[in-house]
Write an enzyme that holds these catalytic residues in place. Structure first.
Site, short mmCIF file in Angstrom:
data_model
loop_
_atom_site.label_atom_id
_atom_site.label_comp_id
_atom_site.label_asym_id
_atom_site.label_seq_id
_atom_site.Cartn_x
_atom_site.Cartn_y
_atom_site.Cartn_z
N CYS A 82 -4.06 -18.24 32.32
CA CYS A 82 -5.32 -17.67 32.83
C CYS A 82 -6.50 -18.14 31.98
O CYS A 82 -6.89 -19.30 32.05
CB CYS A 82 -5.23 -16.16 32.92
SG CYS A 82 -6.48 -15.43 34.00
N HIS A 170 -0.06 -15.04 35.37
CA HIS A 170 0.41 -14.29 34.20
C HIS A 170 1.93 -14.15 34.23
O HIS A 170 2.45 -13.14 34.73
CB HIS A 170 -0.23 -12.90 34.17
CG HIS A 170 -1.71 -12.91 33.92
ND1 HIS A 170 -2.24 -12.76 32.65
CD2 HIS A 170 -2.75 -13.07 34.76
CE1 HIS A 170 -3.57 -12.82 32.74
NE2 HIS A 170 -3.90 -13.00 34.01
N GLU A 172 3.82 -13.40 31.85
CA GLU A 172 4.23 -12.33 30.94
C GLU A 172 4.29 -10.97 31.62
O GLU A 172 4.83 -10.01 31.06
CB GLU A 172 3.29 -12.27 29.73
CG GLU A 172 1.92 -11.67 29.99
CD GLU A 172 0.91 -12.62 30.64
OE1 GLU A 172 -0.26 -12.23 30.77
OE2 GLU A 172 1.32 -13.74 31.02
#
Length: 212
Positions: A82, A170, A172
């Site tokens: 990002c 993202h 994660e």
């Protein structure tokens, strides 16, 4: 032993930490993570993850601490997610402080602002994974040596150039460690081919004569 630094400034730092640790376990290799914020923190690391957040703020921090110059000279592998993708770019905005390590230009908020956040299945490296998009950028232009890893709605959302990987979404925020495993493999390959340059920390990396 692989030591991956995670820039501890903004974004999902804890989530990246957990996912990287899980990726090491899944791959059954020895590795650790280090939360980094200064030159001394980064020095022992073999690679660096720059997560989401406000790219302008992160860029100013890298510049103020001298991390920008040090990271570029060390040539350590980097995963930028990002805002991290924006910071890896070379041709994003003349008023934006970036690392300029990838020959790409990036459009910020390419998929809309916070309220338009969404999840989508995407194909990356012939594997279907889930992507979480939050105020996500996209890559508008790429140089000759940049490899496109993934696209969504005709927008480039993941790229690789040499030892640098930049993605719009993202990873994660999912349970899939695939992206983090991909980055670990990149570090492994890089360490085999190239001896990581770790410049001696000196005042040349610092502004205003501040100590790291």
């Amino acid at each position: 032993m692989i030591n991956i630094g995670i820039l501890n400034l903004q974004g999902d730092v804890e989530e990246h930490d957990i996912m990287t640790s899980n990726a090491f376990k899944n791959m059954k290799i020895k590795g650790k993570t280090t939360l980094v914020n200064t030159l001394k923190d980064v020095y022992p690391c073999d690679g660096l993850i720059i997560s989401g957040g406000e790219s302008s703020t992160i860029g100013m921090h890298l510049e103020k601490t001298g991390l920008d110059k040090y990271i570029a000279e060390s040539s350590m592998p980097i995963l930028g997610t990002c805002a991290g993708l924006v910071l890896l770019s070379r041709n994003t905005n003349k008023n934006q402080s970036t690392l300029g390590l990838m020959d790409i230009s990036v459009k910020r908020n390419a998929f809309g602002r916070q309220k338009f956040s969404f999840e989508s299945e995407i194909e990356l490296d012939k594997k279907i994974i889930n992507g979480v998009f939050i105020r996500a950028p996209c890559v508008e232009k790429i140089g000759n040596n940049v490899k496109i890893l993934s696209e969504l709605d005709q927008k480039i959302i993941a790229v690789k150039e040499n030892q640098y990987i930049g993605i719009s979404f993202h990873p994660e925020l999912t349970d899939d460690t695939y992206i983090h495993e991909l980055f670990i493999k990149e570090i492994q390959d890089y360490k085999k081919k190239v001896r990581l340059n770790k410049p001696k920390i000196s005042q040349k990396y610092l502004l205003n004569n501040k100590n790291p």
